[in-house]
Structure formats: C-alpha cells, structure tokens
Design an enzyme around this catalytic site. Sequence first.
Site, mmCIF file in Angstrom:
data_model
loop_
_atom_site.group_PDB
_atom_site.id
_atom_site.type_symbol
_atom_site.label_atom_id
_atom_site.label_comp_id
_atom_site.label_asym_id
_atom_site.label_seq_id
_atom_site.Cartn_x
_atom_site.Cartn_y
_atom_site.Cartn_z
ATOM 1 N N ARG A 520 0.816 -1.197 0.000
ATOM 2 C CA ARG A 520 0.000 0.000 0.000
ATOM 3 C C ARG A 520 0.863 1.266 0.000
ATOM 4 O O ARG A 520 1.727 1.456 0.849
ATOM 5 C CB ARG A 520 -0.934 0.036 1.204
ATOM 6 N N CYS A 648 -9.288 7.330 15.485
ATOM 7 C CA CYS A 648 -9.401 5.879 15.376
ATOM 8 C C CYS A 648 -8.137 5.156 15.805
ATOM 9 O O CYS A 648 -7.357 4.720 14.994
ATOM 10 C CB CYS A 648 -9.822 5.431 13.998
ATOM 11 N N HIS A 699 -13.397 -3.167 10.336
ATOM 12 C CA HIS A 699 -12.373 -3.690 9.422
ATOM 13 C C HIS A 699 -12.750 -5.045 8.858
ATOM 14 O O HIS A 699 -12.045 -5.577 8.017
ATOM 15 C CB HIS A 699 -11.022 -3.771 10.134
#
Length: 765
Positions: A520, A648, A699
């Site tokens: 990523r 978060c 998630h």
Amino acid sequence: MAIGSVLGYPRIGADREWKKALEAYWAGRLEESQLHGVLRQIRLDHLRKLQEIGVGLIPVGDFSYYDQMLDTAAMLGVIPKRFGYEGRGAVPLSAYYGMARGTKEAVACEMTKWFNTNYHYIVPELDRGIEPRLTENKPLAAYREAKEALGIEGKPVLVGPLTFVKLSKGYERSETDVWLDRLLPLYVQVLQELEREGAVWIQIDEPILVTDIEEEDVSRLRRIYGAFASAAPGLKIMLQTYFESVERYRDVAALPVSGIGLDFAQGLEGNLASLREYGFPEDKVLGAGVIDGRGIWKAPLRDRLRLLEELADAADRDRLIVQSSCSLLHVPVTAALETRLPEELKNALAFADEKLDEIVLLARALSLGEDKVAEELEAADHLIRELGRLEERYRADVREAVDAIRQEQGSRRPFAERRGIQQEKWKLPLLPTTTIGSFPQTDEVRRARRLWRKGEWDEDRYSEFIRGQIDEWIRLQEDIGLDVLVHGEFERTDMVEFFGEKLAGFAFTSNGWVQSYGSRCVKPPIIYGDAAFRNPMTVGETAYAQSRTDRPVKGMLTGPVTILNWSFVRDDLSREEIAFQLAYALRQEVEALEAAGIGMIQVDEPAVREGLPLKERQRGAYLDWAVRAFRIATGTVRDETQIHTHMCYCEFRDMLPAIEAMDADVISIEASRSHGELIGSFETFAYRQGIGLGVYDIHSPRVPDVREMADMIDRALRVLDPGLFWINPDCGLKTRGREETVAALRNMVKAAGEARAKSSEESQR
Ligand code: GLN
Ligand code: ZN
C-alpha cells in the site's frame, strides 16, 4: 576524500513496479520464480542508479519483499508457529506473506507505525516456544549479489538487536535479556560470514537510541556491540541512528564500533549540542546525516556545507561520510516525472533521486573545496529562492489572522454549561446512535467519480449522482433508526486530499508515492504555500442532506492536525504555524456550516497521536499546540452547536487529558478490538464530555450480532456516565459493502434500544 552514502533507498520503483509485482503475485497472476525475477531486476536497477550517480557507499539488503522488520524476523527464524514453518532453510514466501497478511488458517501478525513515520512494520512475536535460528543470511546474499552483478562493494544493512527486540511483542520486559541472548549468536554468525566474504562496512540500524531508553539498555548496548567487535574485528560497523537526536550520546559514542551515524535533520539541535559539548571520538567515522531523508525539499547546500565543516572540526574531513538523515524510503522516488506542478515548485523538490545528487555534490565540495562546485551551490540556492518568491508562500491576511487568534481558547461556555443548552436544543434520547461519517464507496460511486474526473460527466451530472446517493442513505438511516445522521462522504476519495484540493496552498503530485505498509502506497499532498480557505467545501452536500430529513445531520470535516500529519509540508514554517493556518481555514468552514443551519459538526483528528514526538519531554508542547489548533477550528460556534470529533486508535491512556482539553462536546473513538484496555483507562481518568466507544469493528465484513454489541455497551456503562454515552461503530464505513453495513447498523440500533431500556429501568429503581 569524503564519500556520500544513504541509509536505504525506496523499494517501490518510480512507477510502483514493486507494488504491482507483489499484488500480481498475491493474485496468482505471477509465478513465484517470476516474482523473484522482477524484484531482482528492480533491486539491481536501483543499485545501478546509485552507482552511476556516484554514491560512494551503497546500501544493500535494505530492499525487501514487504518490510525490513519482517525480513529480520524471518531471517532469525522468529516465525509464529501458526504459520506452519519450522524448517531450517530460507522461509517460504507462503509463510513470509502469511505473517504479513494472514492466511485462511492464521491471523496476520500485528502491524504498527515505524517510529513517528507513516510507514508501518510487521511486529515480530517473540514467543517463548520459538527456537530462533538463522534461516538464511540475507545481508550476505545482498552483498554477494551487488558485487557479482555490478561490482559494487556494498554496505549491508541490518536492523540492530536492541531495536528489533524492543519493537517486538509477545514477551515480558523482564525477558529482554533472555531474548537478546538467544538472538546474539545469530547476529554474530551473520557478521562473521560477512567478514569472511570480505565486506568492509556494515550498517546496523538502532533507531531505538533516539527514544528515552532505560538505564539497562546502555549495558545491553555494551554487551551487544562488544560481542560484535570481538567476533568480527575486521568488519566496520556503522551504528546508525535516525529520526531524532541520540539519547545517552556519551555512552553510545563510547561503544566499540567504527562509525556512529547521526541525524542532523530531525535531530539537528540535540545532536549538534552533544557534539559541541562532548566532541566526537577520534577513532570513529561520523555518519553525518545532513540531507533530510523525510522532507521533500531541496536542501540549502551552502548551509549544509557550513554544517559539514563544523562537523569536520569534531571528526576531521576524512572521518566524515555525507549521508541522508534516514532511509529514503520515506520520500517518493523522483521529482523528474512531475509535469503538473508549477515550475518553481517542481524545481525545489528533492525526492530520493534528487537527494542522491545533493549528497554526492556535498561530498565533492567537502573534498575538493567549495570553489569547485560554486556554480552548483549557487544553483541550489537560486531554486530555493524562486520557490520563496511564489505568491502562494505568503498571504498577509492569513498571517495577520493567525497571529491574532493563536492564543484563543474559543468563545464557548464550559462544557458543563453547554451540556444543558444542547440537551434542550437537540432532545436526543439516552444513548444516542450515530455513525462516523462515510458510507460504502461502491463500484458505482467510484465509477461516477472516474467519469467526472475524466470530464465525461459534467459538474451537474456528477452532483446529481451524489445527491442521489445522499437521498438513498438518508432514507436508509431513518429507516434503520439512527438518531444523528450523516451525508455519507460520497464525494470524497480521501479525507485529506478532498480538503487539500479545495484549500489554497496545496499541490498534488502525479507520482509522489511512498510506501505506507506492504504494497500500500500513499500520495501525500504538498503544503507549499500559506493554507487558506477559498470557498465553502462541504456546505453544499451537508445542507442538502439536512434538507431531506428532520433529524440532525452532522457535518464532517478533517481536522488541522490530521491534514498536517498526512501531508508533506514546507520547511520554512514550523509545523505548529502550519497547523494554525489550517485551523483558521477550517474555522471558516465550521462557521459556514453553522450559518447554513448545520448544528452538529464533526472534526476528525485520527492522526493526532502519530505526530507525538519520540521523546517524552517534547510531547507536552506538541499536544499543547495540537489542542489549540483544534480549538481554533471549532471554538467560535454557538453553545448549542454540538462539536464532535473522532479518533481511530485506542492507545489513549497518555492522551486523555489532551483529548479533554480539545473541548469537543462528543468524541467517538475506536474501541471494539481493545475494549477492556480502553475502558480501563476510564477507571483512572474520569472523562466528563460526551463519548462514543466504537461498539463494532468495521475492518471486517462480519455482521456483529445484537448480543455482542449490547455486551460492549454494558461494559462501557460500568465506567462511563450513560447520560454522556453515544453508540457508534469504530470508524467510517466506506470500505464496507452496503448489505453488511445496513445489517450491522440495524443490530447496533437494537442493542442501543436494549441498553436504553435497561438504563431507564435501573434509574427507576
Ligand atoms: N469521517 C471519516 C470517515 O468516516 C473518518 C475516517 C477516519 O477516521 N480515518 O470515513
Ligand atoms: Zn476512524
């Protein structure tokens, strides 16, 4: 003759070839042998580039198939049993990628941030049942490859034992020495084999030395590096630190190694002070990290040369290596491919390749004298001056406004008084339900955005599409029975990019990718000018959503510190100053929302924690300005207007007072995966404002049942005041599917209903 070096080079490739190869392999589109072939090609291309540019000491072995901590764990045989590999030789890719990404049978290892960067490493698990063993000598293989293929006398790079053990998990702190003892012989073997092979320099990374290490660590260092020195006396070890100045400088400088690498970018002040006070040992080489490995700007080279000259007073010229301050992993590969940026901006950028040029030039200047490179030095200064002349760099109105408000705490009454006013206004039920902002970004949403960006859809068609999405989700939210609604963020790709594109002072590269974790990559915006509000950014969609329902719709903004921490920023202003500019711009958006009739506004700050300085003693100052930035952005609304924020992550213990000082009316935080721990923090710290602890993990596609969430709520209400408690998921829902989202939210609302009934029963008793 001074030489230049870097501590590592980006692995992703100028066109993200590396990422594409990994993903093709995972998807089964590339055979294992093909993957090895492609990655070898990328690796050798990089080495060749460093060689051609004239980098004197070229790092090898910093290349990775995923992450360098994972590589080290695999090399040392620290492979959790659940991945099913306990063999002797090199770790198979199935286990290697299993640790990184999980398999059908085994959950992945945890991943966490690499110091204060946006890079994430795989956390090794030092489980007592594991028998460490050297599965393969990776640095040796890298050294050989570079020598055989390109005739390069490389500098193998290794994560040092103290850093490796300290960043691992799964053991008690009292077992630190046990683990060091188990791993040291393996490290020794690696070094001895390198020595036998004829390697000269080896770089051992110990970035942990810039954090507040404990007393015992100093004796550990002596033990580790003493063992290395006697086992491989022919090898020159560069003990490399980065990301800040070294703590315990004198102890570190006295270790039996051949070189000490120091960061003179992020760690400039502290390292320079140590050097001035204590000097530099005469028997060592100084790795002088004078080119900032994390920033993206051309360096003022004359200035850096002055710095190098000062360093040469401490460790003379031929004992200096001119280096990047850290691995170049944290910057994009090259600025040469950027075509869309203003000329002055593009010319002032130094990504990895441009930094190589700077390093080589400084090394030449140091050896041959400044005169020999006077032209190049002048050219560098010229480009920086040109950047400074851009009109975006200085906006008098922004500077004046920021000066006027930097000390403001906001004009609102204290929360204790606002609370009643807001109850009166909003008449929300006990335990109100809401979400964090985004709803699923389906293929349809992404396709619409693509068509619009390509110009195939005009503005009207696109905004009509977005309105359609908003309509649908407003209806759904009402039907589900949520109390506070959101518009869904369908118009946003990324929470920072969206605002960056609308504010003044930002630029976007076409190819400025950096690795965030695994394959990523992210493309951070560049804040190169004064940040300024231009036009309302979110009012259209939010007010439209509000027009479709009688329930309150919460406006949704990204906070100043998060925008700052997820961007590359200019280096002529302090981070604090930039945060205040952003805060001032966001205040104007907050006020515009309020004026448009939006009475609840959420300002997300998920990245506050990652900006925390590495050294304890610097944290207070950071939190202080981070809190002030938030208050500048949110502190001017009416008392009845409800300010929300969202973060978060869950390691809060040390941050609760700062969070309270932000003075939001409601905070929502991720909690479902670490519930017990987080709730524990509230036993010792009484939080007195509105708070929603996420009751389910977003998630995973799994739909949690009512019972599960009701249990979470129950446990939270044992320590938190039901009158202040909100019910929401952990984070935004944009990565989830539509069906699962609706089902999960329905269950959440049911769980809230049960908890409400129970609470009112209890209060009647
Ligand atoms: N409002 C954002 C969303 O829901 C928050 C994202 C975040 O916390 N990273 O997507
Ligand atoms: Zn979040």
